[in-house]
Every structure is written in structure tokens, then in C-alpha cells.
Design a protein around this motif. Structure first.
Motif, PDB file in Angstrom:
ATOM      1  N   ASP A 104       0.818  -1.210   0.000  1.00 56.70           N
ATOM      2  CA  ASP A 104       0.000   0.000   0.000  1.00 56.70           C
ATOM      3  C   ASP A 104       0.854   1.264   0.000  1.00 56.70           C
ATOM      4  O   ASP A 104       0.449   2.296  -0.540  1.00 56.70           O
ATOM      5  CB  ASP A 104      -0.941   0.021   1.211  1.00 56.70           C
ATOM      6  CG  ASP A 104      -2.035  -1.040   1.099  1.00 56.70           C
ATOM      7  OD1 ASP A 104      -2.333  -1.485  -0.031  1.00 56.70           O
ATOM      8  OD2 ASP A 104      -2.589  -1.425   2.149  1.00 56.70           O
ATOM      9  N   ASP A 105       2.060   1.180   0.600  1.00 57.32           N
ATOM     10  CA  ASP A 105       2.933   2.361   0.650  1.00 57.32           C
ATOM     11  C   ASP A 105       3.778   2.524  -0.617  1.00 57.32           C
ATOM     12  O   ASP A 105       4.623   3.400  -0.699  1.00 57.32           O
ATOM     13  CB  ASP A 105       3.839   2.302   1.881  1.00 57.32           C
ATOM     14  CG  ASP A 105       4.828   1.142   1.841  1.00 57.32           C
ATOM     15  OD1 ASP A 105       4.829   0.362   0.872  1.00 57.32           O
ATOM     16  OD2 ASP A 105       5.614   1.025   2.800  1.00 57.32           O
ATOM     17  N   GLY A 106       3.551   1.660  -1.622  1.00 63.50           N
ATOM     18  CA  GLY A 106       4.280   1.755  -2.886  1.00 63.50           C
ATOM     19  C   GLY A 106       5.533   0.900  -2.949  1.00 63.50           C
ATOM     20  O   GLY A 106       6.209   0.859  -3.974  1.00 63.50           O
ATOM     21  N   THR A 107       5.877   0.215  -1.866  1.00 63.16           N
ATOM     22  CA  THR A 107       7.073  -0.631  -1.837  1.00 63.16           C
ATOM     23  C   THR A 107       6.842  -1.897  -2.664  1.00 63.16           C
ATOM     24  O   THR A 107       5.838  -2.585  -2.486  1.00 63.16           O
ATOM     25  CB  THR A 107       7.431  -1.030  -0.384  1.00 63.16           C
ATOM     26  OG1 THR A 107       7.588   0.154   0.395  1.00 63.16           O
ATOM     27  CG2 THR A 107       8.713  -1.851  -0.344  1.00 63.16           C
ATOM     28  N   GLU A 108       7.767  -2.165  -3.577  1.00 59.87           N
ATOM     29  CA  GLU A 108       7.685  -3.365  -4.402  1.00 59.87           C
ATOM     30  C   GLU A 108       8.590  -4.447  -3.817  1.00 59.87           C
ATOM     31  O   GLU A 108       9.697  -4.152  -3.352  1.00 59.87           O
ATOM     32  CB  GLU A 108       8.149  -3.066  -5.826  1.00 59.87           C
ATOM     33  CG  GLU A 108       7.293  -2.074  -6.557  1.00 59.87           C
ATOM     34  CD  GLU A 108       7.811  -1.781  -7.954  1.00 59.87           C
ATOM     35  OE1 GLU A 108       7.425  -0.728  -8.488  1.00 59.87           O
ATOM     36  OE2 GLU A 108       8.598  -2.574  -8.506  1.00 59.87           O
ATOM     37  N   TYR A 109       8.116  -5.685  -3.851  1.00 57.49           N
ATOM     38  CA  TYR A 109       8.906  -6.828  -3.390  1.00 57.49           C
ATOM     39  C   TYR A 109       9.088  -7.831  -4.522  1.00 57.49           C
ATOM     40  O   TYR A 109       8.174  -8.051  -5.330  1.00 57.49           O
ATOM     41  CB  TYR A 109       8.212  -7.538  -2.211  1.00 57.49           C
ATOM     42  CG  TYR A 109       8.422  -6.851  -0.898  1.00 57.49           C
ATOM     43  CD1 TYR A 109       9.472  -7.209  -0.055  1.00 57.49           C
ATOM     44  CD2 TYR A 109       7.574  -5.823  -0.483  1.00 57.49           C
ATOM     45  CE1 TYR A 109       9.665  -6.569   1.159  1.00 57.49           C
ATOM     46  CE2 TYR A 109       7.764  -5.184   0.728  1.00 57.49           C
ATOM     47  CZ  TYR A 109       8.815  -5.559   1.542  1.00 57.49           C
ATOM     48  OH  TYR A 109       9.004  -4.923   2.742  1.00 57.49           O
ATOM     49  N   TRP A 110      10.289  -8.396  -4.554  1.00 52.17           N
ATOM     50  CA  TRP A 110      10.626  -9.452  -5.515  1.00 52.17           C
ATOM     51  C   TRP A 110      10.920 -10.735  -4.760  1.00 52.17           C
ATOM     52  O   TRP A 110      11.565 -10.722  -3.721  1.00 52.17           O
ATOM     53  CB  TRP A 110      11.847  -9.041  -6.339  1.00 52.17           C
ATOM     54  CG  TRP A 110      11.516  -7.930  -7.282  1.00 52.17           C
ATOM     55  CD1 TRP A 110      11.488  -6.590  -6.999  1.00 52.17           C
ATOM     56  CD2 TRP A 110      11.123  -8.049  -8.640  1.00 52.17           C
ATOM     57  NE1 TRP A 110      11.105  -5.872  -8.097  1.00 52.17           N
ATOM     58  CE2 TRP A 110      10.882  -6.754  -9.134  1.00 52.17           C
ATOM     59  CE3 TRP A 110      10.960  -9.131  -9.503  1.00 52.17           C
ATOM     60  CZ2 TRP A 110      10.481  -6.508 -10.442  1.00 52.17           C
ATOM     61  CZ3 TRP A 110      10.570  -8.884 -10.811  1.00 52.17           C
ATOM     62  CH2 TRP A 110      10.336  -7.589 -11.266  1.00 52.17           C
ATOM     63  N   ASP A 111      10.435 -11.847  -5.276  1.00 53.85           N
ATOM     64  CA  ASP A 111      10.618 -13.153  -4.639  1.00 53.85           C
ATOM     65  C   ASP A 111      11.263 -14.101  -5.650  1.00 53.85           C
ATOM     66  O   ASP A 111      11.327 -13.825  -6.847  1.00 53.85           O
ATOM     67  CB  ASP A 111       9.259 -13.696  -4.190  1.00 53.85           C
ATOM     68  CG  ASP A 111       9.384 -14.899  -3.271  1.00 53.85           C
ATOM     69  OD1 ASP A 111      10.484 -15.127  -2.709  1.00 53.85           O
ATOM     70  OD2 ASP A 111       8.383 -15.611  -3.105  1.00 53.85           O
ATOM     71  N   GLY A 112      11.716 -15.221  -5.161  1.00 51.89           N
ATOM     72  CA  GLY A 112      12.266 -16.238  -6.058  1.00 51.89           C
ATOM     73  C   GLY A 112      13.559 -15.830  -6.728  1.00 51.89           C
ATOM     74  O   GLY A 112      13.928 -16.378  -7.760  1.00 51.89           O
ATOM     75  N   ILE A 113      14.269 -14.863  -6.136  1.00 55.78           N
ATOM     76  CA  ILE A 113      15.545 -14.473  -6.732  1.00 55.78           C
ATOM     77  C   ILE A 113      16.527 -15.598  -6.511  1.00 55.78           C
ATOM     78  O   ILE A 113      16.759 -16.044  -5.389  1.00 55.78           O
ATOM     79  CB  ILE A 113      16.069 -13.147  -6.143  1.00 55.78           C
ATOM     80  CG1 ILE A 113      15.093 -12.011  -6.452  1.00 55.78           C
ATOM     81  CG2 ILE A 113      17.459 -12.831  -6.692  1.00 55.78           C
ATOM     82  CD1 ILE A 113      15.455 -10.691  -5.820  1.00 55.78           C
ATOM     83  N   SER A 114      17.095 -16.072  -7.604  1.00 50.69           N
ATOM     84  CA  SER A 114      18.004 -17.205  -7.571  1.00 50.69           C
ATOM     85  C   SER A 114      19.117 -16.974  -8.583  1.00 50.69           C
ATOM     86  O   SER A 114      18.868 -16.471  -9.677  1.00 50.69           O
ATOM     87  CB  SER A 114      17.236 -18.489  -7.916  1.00 50.69           C
ATOM     88  OG  SER A 114      18.086 -19.603  -7.893  1.00 50.69           O
ATOM     89  N   ILE A 115      20.337 -17.331  -8.200  1.00 52.03           N
ATOM     90  CA  ILE A 115      21.479 -17.215  -9.113  1.00 52.03           C
ATOM     91  C   ILE A 115      22.271 -18.508  -9.087  1.00 52.03           C
ATOM     92  O   ILE A 115      22.266 -19.239  -8.104  1.00 52.03           O
ATOM     93  CB  ILE A 115      22.392 -16.025  -8.755  1.00 52.03           C
ATOM     94  CG1 ILE A 115      23.003 -16.184  -7.358  1.00 52.03           C
ATOM     95  CG2 ILE A 115      21.647 -14.704  -8.866  1.00 52.03           C
ATOM     96  CD1 ILE A 115      24.036 -15.118  -6.994  1.00 52.03           C
ATOM     97  N   GLN A 116      22.909 -18.785 -10.205  1.00 49.95           N
ATOM     98  CA  GLN A 116      23.822 -19.928 -10.272  1.00 49.95           C
ATOM     99  C   GLN A 116      25.202 -19.403 -10.651  1.00 49.95           C
ATOM    100  O   GLN A 116      25.366 -18.780 -11.701  1.00 49.95           O
ATOM    101  CB  GLN A 116      23.366 -20.961 -11.292  1.00 49.95           C
ATOM    102  CG  GLN A 116      24.275 -22.171 -11.318  1.00 49.95           C
ATOM    103  CD  GLN A 116      23.870 -23.191 -12.358  1.00 49.95           C
ATOM    104  OE1 GLN A 116      23.037 -22.936 -13.226  1.00 49.95           O
ATOM    105  NE2 GLN A 116      24.468 -24.362 -12.282  1.00 49.95           N
ATOM    106  N   LEU A 117      26.172 -19.641  -9.791  1.00 47.63           N
ATOM    107  CA  LEU A 117      27.545 -19.201 -10.009  1.00 47.63           C
ATOM    108  C   LEU A 117      28.411 -20.412 -10.283  1.00 47.63           C
ATOM    109  O   LEU A 117      28.343 -21.418  -9.572  1.00 47.63           O
ATOM    110  CB  LEU A 117      28.067 -18.462  -8.774  1.00 47.63           C
ATOM    111  CG  LEU A 117      27.319 -17.175  -8.427  1.00 47.63           C
ATOM    112  CD1 LEU A 117      27.713 -16.694  -7.040  1.00 47.63           C
ATOM    113  CD2 LEU A 117      27.604 -16.098  -9.465  1.00 47.63           C
ATOM    114  N   ILE A 118      29.249 -20.305 -11.328  1.00 51.61           N
ATOM    115  CA  ILE A 118      30.114 -21.410 -11.717  1.00 51.61           C
ATOM    116  C   ILE A 118      31.558 -20.923 -11.765  1.00 51.61           C
ATOM    117  O   ILE A 118      31.844 -19.843 -12.284  1.00 51.61           O
ATOM    118  CB  ILE A 118      29.705 -21.983 -13.080  1.00 51.61           C
ATOM    119  CG1 ILE A 118      28.272 -22.520 -12.992  1.00 51.61           C
ATOM    120  CG2 ILE A 118      30.664 -23.069 -13.538  1.00 51.61           C
ATOM    121  CD1 ILE A 118      27.695 -22.987 -14.277  1.00 51.61           C
ATOM    122  N   GLU A 119      32.445 -21.734 -11.215  1.00 53.31           N
ATOM    123  CA  GLU A 119      33.866 -21.392 -11.180  1.00 53.31           C
ATOM    124  C   GLU A 119      34.444 -21.317 -12.582  1.00 53.31           C
ATOM    125  O   GLU A 119      34.179 -22.171 -13.415  1.00 53.31           O
ATOM    126  CB  GLU A 119      34.621 -22.441 -10.351  1.00 53.31           C
ATOM    127  CG  GLU A 119      36.069 -22.147 -10.143  1.00 53.31           C
ATOM    128  CD  GLU A 119      36.756 -23.194  -9.282  1.00 53.31           C
ATOM    129  OE1 GLU A 119      37.946 -22.984  -8.992  1.00 53.31           O
ATOM    130  OE2 GLU A 119      36.126 -24.207  -8.911  1.00 53.31           O
TER     131      GLU A 119
END
Length: 120
Positions: A104-119
Motif C-alpha cells: 500500500d505504501d508503494g514498496t515493491e517486493y521481488w521473490d524467487g531471486i536465484s542465481i547460479q555461479l560457476i567457477e
């Protein structure tokens, strides 16, 4: 536990049980099977890979995470389950995020943030 990308501590954004490590064999072009069925693995190196899942984040915090992995190669300082705290050059194989909600205050939320890092 340590989780830093290019000196930026991102551990506070990681889900509980959100860091998954695996060791991936890199094989030569000569790997495979011969006509008699003998397997020739041809492993030339083992490279570490981490999949990291994050808690739901406000847009500003999501941007911190996603900008940290934007360069082609990053310096990852992390607690490796086999070697302890290490610093490795990594690249981001994939990244994802899903829009979760607009408060309601305009704040946006993101979910499911996932990263894959490879050497590298």
C-alpha cells in the motif's frame, strides 16, 4: 558462513538453507565409451558451482544482488564445505526473479531471486 561478491556482503539476503554447493567434473573431448563398453571419463578438472536462493527483497535490495553479479566475471568469497573460506573467480550462469507484491505504501517486493555461479 561467508558470502561476498566483489567485496559486497550479501549473506543477509540469502534464505535459510539457501546456498547449495556442488562440484562439477569438466571432461576432455576424448571422454565417452569405447566399442567394448569401457567408460573413459577424461576428467581434466573439477569446478565448484553454487546455486543461491534469496529471501523476498524490496526492489532496492534486489537491485543490489542483481548488480553484484552483472559483470562477466566476479570474485566470490564463500565458505566452501570442503575447503573452508575461499575466493574464486566465478561467472553467473543464470539468474531469475519474480515480482511478488506492491504494498500500500508503494514498496515493491521481488521473490524467487536465484542465481547460479560457476567457477571459471
Amino acid at each position: 558462513m561467508v558470502f561476498e561478491i566483489d567485496g559486497v556482503d550479501l549473506l543477509r539476503f540469502v534464505q535459510k538453507k539457501g546456498i547449495k554447493w556442488k562440484l562439477v567434473p569438466k571432461k576432455s573431448k576424448n571422454s565417452g565409451e569405447t566399442m567394448d563398453g569401457t567408460a573413459h571419463r577424461g576428467v581434466v578438472a573439477y569446478k565448484a558451482s553454487w546455486t543461491v536462493n534469496f529471501i523476498p527483497l524490496k526492489s532496492g535490495d534486489a537491485a543490489i544482488v542483481l548488480k553484484a553479479i552483472k559483470p562477466e566475471y566476479v570474485s566470490l568469497r564463500i565458505t566452501d564445505p570442503e575447503l573452508g573460506v575461499v575466493t574464486k573467480t566465478m561467472y553467473c550462469e543464470s539468474r531469475s526473479a519474480a515480482f511478488m507484491s506492491l504494498q500500500d505504501d508503494g514498496t515493491e517486493y521481488w521473490d524467487g531471486i536465484s542465481i547460479q555461479l560457476i567457477e571459471r
